[in-house]
Motif scaffolding. Structure first.
Motif, PDB file in Angstrom:
ATOM      1  N   GLU A 114       7.855   4.083  -9.619  1.00 25.02           N
ATOM      2  CA  GLU A 114       8.040   4.601 -10.974  1.00 25.02           C
ATOM      3  C   GLU A 114       9.512   4.479 -11.351  1.00 25.02           C
ATOM      4  O   GLU A 114      10.392   4.777 -10.534  1.00 25.02           O
ATOM      5  CB  GLU A 114       7.627   6.068 -11.038  1.00 25.02           C
ATOM      6  CG  GLU A 114       6.122   6.303 -10.885  1.00 25.02           C
ATOM      7  CD  GLU A 114       5.373   6.051 -12.187  1.00 25.02           C
ATOM      8  OE1 GLU A 114       6.018   5.592 -13.151  1.00 25.02           O
ATOM      9  OE2 GLU A 114       4.162   6.296 -12.217  1.00 25.02           O
ATOM     10  N   GLN A 127       0.319   9.991  -1.345  1.00 24.96           N
ATOM     11  CA  GLN A 127       1.166  10.625  -2.355  1.00 24.96           C
ATOM     12  C   GLN A 127       0.328  11.073  -3.548  1.00 24.96           C
ATOM     13  O   GLN A 127       0.565  12.154  -4.112  1.00 24.96           O
ATOM     14  CB  GLN A 127       2.251   9.654  -2.818  1.00 24.96           C
ATOM     15  CG  GLN A 127       3.232  10.247  -3.828  1.00 24.96           C
ATOM     16  CD  GLN A 127       4.022  11.404  -3.268  1.00 24.96           C
ATOM     17  OE1 GLN A 127       4.632  11.288  -2.225  1.00 24.96           O
ATOM     18  NE2 GLN A 127       4.004  12.541  -3.961  1.00 24.96           N
ATOM     19  N   ASP A 128      -0.645  10.264  -3.935  1.00 27.20           N
ATOM     20  CA  ASP A 128      -1.534  10.659  -5.033  1.00 27.20           C
ATOM     21  C   ASP A 128      -2.300  11.931  -4.682  1.00 27.20           C
ATOM     22  O   ASP A 128      -2.482  12.819  -5.529  1.00 27.20           O
ATOM     23  CB  ASP A 128      -2.526   9.531  -5.339  1.00 27.20           C
ATOM     24  CG  ASP A 128      -1.856   8.305  -5.939  1.00 27.20           C
ATOM     25  OD1 ASP A 128      -0.785   8.464  -6.557  1.00 27.20           O
ATOM     26  OD2 ASP A 128      -2.395   7.195  -5.765  1.00 27.20           O
ATOM     27  N   MET A 180       4.329   3.610  -1.417  1.00 30.26           N
ATOM     28  CA  MET A 180       4.875   4.001  -2.717  1.00 30.26           C
ATOM     29  C   MET A 180       5.646   2.857  -3.352  1.00 30.26           C
ATOM     30  O   MET A 180       5.758   2.783  -4.578  1.00 30.26           O
ATOM     31  CB  MET A 180       5.788   5.212  -2.548  1.00 30.26           C
ATOM     32  CG  MET A 180       5.069   6.483  -2.143  1.00 30.26           C
ATOM     33  SD  MET A 180       6.228   7.813  -1.816  1.00 30.26           S
ATOM     34  CE  MET A 180       6.959   8.036  -3.454  1.00 30.26           C
ATOM     35  N   THR A 225     -11.246   4.239  -9.125  1.00 31.76           N
ATOM     36  CA  THR A 225     -10.343   4.864  -8.157  1.00 31.76           C
ATOM     37  C   THR A 225      -9.887   6.224  -8.651  1.00 31.76           C
ATOM     38  O   THR A 225      -9.799   7.187  -7.878  1.00 31.76           O
ATOM     39  CB  THR A 225      -9.119   3.959  -7.925  1.00 31.76           C
ATOM     40  OG1 THR A 225      -9.560   2.666  -7.526  1.00 31.76           O
ATOM     41  CG2 THR A 225      -8.212   4.530  -6.849  1.00 31.76           C
ATOM     42  N   PRO A 251      -2.999  -0.673 -13.314  1.00 32.98           N
ATOM     43  CA  PRO A 251      -2.119   0.166 -12.503  1.00 32.98           C
ATOM     44  C   PRO A 251      -0.747  -0.472 -12.354  1.00 32.98           C
ATOM     45  O   PRO A 251      -0.621  -1.697 -12.285  1.00 32.98           O
ATOM     46  CB  PRO A 251      -2.847   0.238 -11.154  1.00 32.98           C
ATOM     47  CG  PRO A 251      -4.267  -0.089 -11.466  1.00 32.98           C
ATOM     48  CD  PRO A 251      -4.233  -1.037 -12.613  1.00 32.98           C
ATOM     49  N   GLN A 271       0.871   5.263  -0.770  1.00 39.01           N
ATOM     50  CA  GLN A 271       0.755   5.710  -2.151  1.00 39.01           C
ATOM     51  C   GLN A 271      -0.489   6.570  -2.345  1.00 39.01           C
ATOM     52  O   GLN A 271      -0.462   7.549  -3.093  1.00 39.01           O
ATOM     53  CB  GLN A 271       0.707   4.514  -3.100  1.00 39.01           C
ATOM     54  CG  GLN A 271       0.565   4.876  -4.570  1.00 39.01           C
ATOM     55  CD  GLN A 271       1.706   5.723  -5.088  1.00 39.01           C
ATOM     56  OE1 GLN A 271       2.874   5.407  -4.890  1.00 39.01           O
ATOM     57  NE2 GLN A 271       1.391   6.818  -5.780  1.00 39.01           N
ATOM     58  N   ARG A 272      -1.565   6.228  -1.678  1.00 46.99           N
ATOM     59  CA  ARG A 272      -2.784   7.032  -1.819  1.00 46.99           C
ATOM     60  C   ARG A 272      -2.550   8.467  -1.335  1.00 46.99           C
ATOM     61  O   ARG A 272      -3.050   9.411  -1.928  1.00 46.99           O
ATOM     62  CB  ARG A 272      -3.942   6.402  -1.039  1.00 46.99           C
ATOM     63  CG  ARG A 272      -4.591   5.242  -1.784  1.00 46.99           C
ATOM     64  CD  ARG A 272      -5.767   4.676  -1.027  1.00 46.99           C
ATOM     65  NE  ARG A 272      -6.472   3.712  -1.894  1.00 46.99           N
ATOM     66  CZ  ARG A 272      -7.482   4.011  -2.679  1.00 46.99           C
ATOM     67  NH1 ARG A 272      -7.930   5.253  -2.705  1.00 46.99           N
ATOM     68  NH2 ARG A 272      -8.050   3.102  -3.442  1.00 46.99           N
ATOM     69  N   TYR A 281       0.815  -1.215   0.000  1.00 49.74           N
ATOM     70  CA  TYR A 281       0.000   0.000   0.000  1.00 49.74           C
ATOM     71  C   TYR A 281       0.853   1.273   0.000  1.00 49.74           C
ATOM     72  O   TYR A 281       0.307   2.366  -0.082  1.00 49.74           O
ATOM     73  CB  TYR A 281      -0.918   0.014   1.226  1.00 49.74           C
ATOM     74  CG  TYR A 281      -1.837  -1.176   1.268  1.00 49.74           C
ATOM     75  CD1 TYR A 281      -3.036  -1.172   0.568  1.00 49.74           C
ATOM     76  CD2 TYR A 281      -1.490  -2.315   1.989  1.00 49.74           C
ATOM     77  CE1 TYR A 281      -3.873  -2.276   0.588  1.00 49.74           C
ATOM     78  CE2 TYR A 281      -2.320  -3.421   2.010  1.00 49.74           C
ATOM     79  CZ  TYR A 281      -3.507  -3.407   1.306  1.00 49.74           C
ATOM     80  OH  TYR A 281      -4.332  -4.496   1.315  1.00 49.74           O
ATOM     81  N   SER A 341       0.920   2.308  -7.645  1.00 52.89           N
ATOM     82  CA  SER A 341      -0.344   3.038  -7.600  1.00 52.89           C
ATOM     83  C   SER A 341      -1.513   2.146  -7.999  1.00 52.89           C
ATOM     84  O   SER A 341      -1.375   1.221  -8.797  1.00 52.89           O
ATOM     85  CB  SER A 341      -0.280   4.244  -8.541  1.00 52.89           C
ATOM     86  OG  SER A 341      -1.505   4.926  -8.572  1.00 52.89           O
ATOM     87  N   GLU A 342      -2.682   2.440  -7.404  1.00 56.15           N
ATOM     88  CA  GLU A 342      -3.915   1.742  -7.768  1.00 56.15           C
ATOM     89  C   GLU A 342      -4.677   2.480  -8.858  1.00 56.15           C
ATOM     90  O   GLU A 342      -5.711   2.005  -9.329  1.00 56.15           O
ATOM     91  CB  GLU A 342      -4.824   1.625  -6.539  1.00 56.15           C
ATOM     92  CG  GLU A 342      -4.213   0.894  -5.371  1.00 56.15           C
ATOM     93  CD  GLU A 342      -5.114   0.953  -4.153  1.00 56.15           C
ATOM     94  OE1 GLU A 342      -6.287   0.568  -4.279  1.00 56.15           O
ATOM     95  OE2 GLU A 342      -4.646   1.396  -3.091  1.00 56.15           O
ATOM     96  N   LEU A 343      -4.190   3.631  -9.249  1.00 57.89           N
ATOM     97  CA  LEU A 343      -4.928   4.474 -10.196  1.00 57.89           C
ATOM     98  C   LEU A 343      -4.908   3.886 -11.599  1.00 57.89           C
ATOM     99  O   LEU A 343      -3.855   3.466 -12.108  1.00 57.89           O
ATOM    100  CB  LEU A 343      -4.336   5.880 -10.223  1.00 57.89           C
ATOM    101  CG  LEU A 343      -4.390   6.671  -8.910  1.00 57.89           C
ATOM    102  CD1 LEU A 343      -3.738   8.023  -9.098  1.00 57.89           C
ATOM    103  CD2 LEU A 343      -5.840   6.831  -8.466  1.00 57.89           C
TER     104      LEU A 343
END
Length: 882
Positions: free
Chosen positions: A272, A603-604, A253, A684, A267, A600-601, A251, A257-259
């Protein structure tokens, strides 16, 4: 008999005494009570403050902290120790003053490694020095990367156990391997452990090839099974930390990402590639492993008064004596660097010599893993190769700073280099072949250094990205000094290599005894490593304890906020780098912070919303004449606000200056509130994007909400008035320091105004009749009292994390659902209720149990081995006497 035993142990004891003198002599400041001013340790103390304070006064560990990024597990901040009894030995081995204790652990491990190889005590001492004093170790000590340094220090211990198991006693070696793996993994730096795995894999493959040639495959297979069992036992002792870390990684970074992408692609998983390879070596920069100042050394370094830059600064009217100690000497392509990965000129010469002379599976294994590490360290400079590993090699995409993989060279170069010295002194090769190898290795290494000393321009332009910020007329002088630095270090490396090579020629003809060869090499190694190491770890990096404590001195802005009696709210500190600085976390529950493995969420949300909101807020701030007006920048105009996510996160204070009164946000939504609408989204990405368009006072954004929840909000009377979480209707002006001119927002003393709270009743509901109030706070447990006029959906300004958090309403467990991409949400029935959130992930409970069982088993096995060893020794002695 006693004389024989004393003679047997005299040399190893002398070596250990030498290591003590060397490790503490390198940092004599520890005897003066000084400590290192380590940037990363300072950051860690800030981010760990809430959890550390809790742990001092409570029996259970703080497994969650709200001190940064709105809230996150502490597993990437504090090492979980409960259950691992092997850590008692770690405390014994690490006893003493840091950083000397780190150096001593590494020296002892290197010594054991070369003894396991069979080199004998004197040569093993050389290997220990080479393993320990690589410049990277000293740089990370200075920077405060303590867990990394301890993990590196235990690397030779693990390799020593591996070698001993295959060369000597498989069962005892496997037990030693379990212990060293346990100590190494407990240091808690998975990336270093991952790279150690590369070395072990190549070495074991090399030993397998050797076993095939020597027809000893059954013994190899037996030893390998024992090693695998020992390794699993060693890993199991750290299950208390490994299991929660692995769970959290998915969950964070590091998990990706889940996006969904705009094209509907799956995703990504892992970091990255651009982010992970930001710190990449190039083929050219790799040469600083041979010549430390090949690219100028560290990003900030000192030049002398005789330098071209000093003279030019003086001519330009600057205070040259002050500026000259902080010059941008590095001109490579990395964003910044503490210094080069200098491996030692002599040791690289010996490494090349070993590659040329020794034909064995071990040579190919060490050479192969070194080549692999070199290519991977080039990152985006060899992008296709890095992408192969990111896509297909397990876990590789979880780590950043790919140049760190060169720690492999810190093991393989001394391993092969020192083994080569022993191999030559044992006369295992013809003199003619050795002579040719010496000439060729010297020509490759020293010859290259001399070429650069004569023609430094072959290295490049001597200008770098950092030069853009310098006065144009200063750059030619700085270029000249960088050339001088390169030339001086090139000559230095060349002379050291030639000096080492010359030692071997009389030794080949038996005109120089082995002892003298080792002694002279030892002197040259110390001349090579120690002065180079002092460039990156010296007296200037040590401060008094009093000076260090002052780094956490409470600022006036902090004092103002801490006067607020409210249990819990968030602070946004804009005085530094908001999302890469942990300073605010020392005193506050921060919406920012510093952690390379944040959720990560979150960070998004930072990327899509918080950064734009902060920029908009800053732009509007310049138009404000009073603090009241600044506070109203958070207000709603109808259903629109400039700072929806800041309000959602209960960001009550914004620090603009350490000395100034912070801006108070009277429109922060508090700890909890009832909503009258659920906005349903399909994906998401849509959930994230909708945050800037939602009135969170009345609406929660959710994916696939339960039908019961939709029915509940549908039954809410639409005419009910919405109440801000402060207990005041939206638009009521801020009560904090009204009427202060905008010029005082940055300049006023925060002690001049009282720390009154703008939210006298944080957590009131979104309806007039319902109320949800936070009544008890701790990192692992939050308690609320709810008074609900009717069934309602309650949003909590707490970060949603699906593993470990549980909720109870009147001691009956209820499900926690996610809303607004990052917040927690409950369905609360009508009436008066106690609501309790607790955090204790199953991975922690299971991990502690596994750690306790496995660590006790390991310690028991070690104790049994010691007892059996003593019994056998006594039996042998008794047999000899009879």
């Amino acid at each position: 008999m006693q004389k024989t035993i004393l003679k047997k142990w005299l040399a190893p004891l002398a070596a250990v005494l030498f290591f003590l003198v060397l490790s503490y002599g390198f940092v004599p400041q520890v005897f003066q009570g000084k400590i290192l001013n380590q940037g990363d340790i300072t950051a860690w103390r800030a981010m760990a403050k809430e959890a550390s304070d809790y742990n001092k006064t409570h029996e259970d560990e703080a497994l969650w902290t709200n001190s940064m990024f709105g809230g996150m597990p502490t597993v990437t901040i504090n090492k979980i120790t409960t259950g691992n009894h092997v850590l008692v030995l770690d405390k014994i081995f690490g006893a003493g003053a840091a950083p000397a204790s780190y150096l001593l652990i590494s020296l002892l491990g290197g010594f054991l490694l070369f003894l396991a190889l069979g080199t004998g005590v004197p040569i093993a001492v050389l290997g220990a020095v080479a393993v320990t004093f690589c410049s990277y170790n000293l740089q990370i000590i200075q920077a405060g990367h303590v867990t990394k340094m301890i993990a590196i220090a235990y690397m030779p211990w693990v390799l020593a156990a591996l070698v001993y198991a295959y060369r000597k006693k498989p069962l005892l070696g496997a037990l030693f391997f379990a212990l060293t793996v346990s100590l190494h993994v407990a240091a808690n730096h998975p990336q270093i452990t991952y790279y150690l795995g590369f070395i072990m894999l190549f070495v074991v493959v090399g030993l397998f090839v050797k076993a095939i040639k020597e027809r000893t495959v059954p013994r190899f297979a037996k030893t390998t099974l024992l090693i695998v069992a020992g390794g699993m036992l060693g890993l199991a002792t750290s299950a208390n930390h490994l299991l929660p870390t692995y769970e959290y990684t998915q969950y964070s970074m590091r998990g990706g990402s889940e996006l969904e992408t705009d094209q509907g692609e799956t995703p990504r998983k892992g970091l990255e590639v651009d982010y992970a390879t930001q710190w990449s070596y190039s083929g050219k920069e790799s040469l600083n492993m041979l010549i430390p100042n090949f690219l100028g050394g560290s990003s900030v370094g000192a030049l002398g008064r005789d330098s071209h830059t000093y003279k030019k600064l003086s001519e330009m009217g600057y205070q040259a004596s002050t500026i000259i100690s902080h010059m941008p000497l590095y001109w490579g392509e990395q964003p910044f660097t503490a210094g080069p990965m200098y491996m030692g000129a002599i040791m690289l010469f010996l490494f090349v010599l070993g590659l040329l002379l020794i034909r064995s599976p071990l040579t190919w294994a060490l050479g192969g893993v070194s080549l692999l590490a070199l290519l991977l360290s080039w990152g985006y400079h060899l992008e296709w190769f890095s992408l192969l590993f990111f896509k297909y090699v397990p876990l590789y995409n979880k780590f950043r700073t790919v140049s760190m993989i060169l720690v492999i060279w810190q093991m393989t170069v001394p391993l092969l280099g020192i083994y080569t010295v022993w191999y030559l002194l044992e006369n295992k090769l013809p003199e003619g072949k050795v002579r040719k190898g010496l000439y060729l290795a010297t020509g490759i290494t020293a010859g290259f250094c001399l070429l650069l000393a004569l023609f430094p321009s072959l290295a490049g332009s001597f200008t770098g990205p950092s030069d853009v910020s310098l006065p144009r007329e200063l750059i030619p002088s700085l270029v000249a000094d960088r050339k001088t630095l390169l030339r001086a270090d090139a000559l230095r490396s060349a002379f050291l290599i030639m000096g080492a090579a010359l030692i071997f020629f009389p030794a080949l003809r038996k005109r120089l005894k082995k002892g003298w060869v080792v002694a002279l090499l030892g002197v040259l190694l110390l001349v090579d490593y120690l002065p180079a190491g002092k460039r990156y770890l010296n007296s200037s990096h040590f401060v008094t304890k009093h000076h260090y404590q002052n780094l956490f001195e409470e600022r006036p802005a902090d004092s103002y906020i801490l006067d607020d009696p409210a249990l819990y709210y968030r602070v946004l500190d804009l005085t530094g780098s908001t999302f890469s600085d942990a300073t605010a976390s020392y005193f506050h529950k921060s919406a920012g912070g510093y952690n390379a493995a944040k959720l990560q969420r979150y960070q998004d949300v930072i990327d899509r919303h918080l950064i734009p909101e902060i920029q908009s807020f800053a732009d509007k701030l310049g138009q404000c004449q009073t603090m009241e007006e600044a506070g109203e920048l958070f207000a709603y105009q109808g259903s629109y606000t400039l700072t929806p996510v800041m309000n959602l996160l209960n960001t009550k204070y914004v620090i603009l200056s350490p000395q100034a009164i912070p801006v108070t946000n009277p429109h922060a939504l508090g700890n909890a509130w009832v909503v009258s609408d659920i906005h349903t989204v399909e994906s998401t990405l849509e959930e994230l994007e909708s945050l800037s368009q939602t009135d969170f006072r009345t609406t929660a954004v959710m994916q696939n909400p339960p039908a019961e929840w939709l029915t509940t909000v549908a039954a809410t009377a639409p005419e009910q008035a919405v109440t801000a979480a402060s207990g005041m209707p939206p638009g009521v002006p801020a009560t904090a320091a009204p009427g202060i001119p905008a010029t005082d927002v940055l300049g006023a003393s925060a002690t001049d105004a009282p720390g009154t709270s703008a939210m006298d009743a944080p957590g009131t509901s979104a309806t007039d009749a319902s109320d949800v109030t936070l009544v008890s706070y701790s990192p692992n447990t939050l308690e609320y009292e709810a008074s609900m006029e009717q069934d309602g959906v309650v949003v909590f300004s707490e970060i949603f994390y699906p593993k470990g958090w549980k909720a109870w309403i009147d001691n009956v467990e209820v499900p926690i659902l996610r809303s607004n991409f990052i917040t927690r949400t409950l369905l609360v029935p009508a009436g008066n209720h106690n609501i309790r959130f607790t955090y204790k992930p199953a991975s922690y409970t299971t991990g502690v149990l596994v750690s306790r069982i496995s660590s006790l088993a390991l310690l028991g096995a070690l104790l049994l081995a010691v007892i059996l060893g003593v019994v056998r020794t006594l039996q042998k002695r008794k047999g000899k006497e009879t």
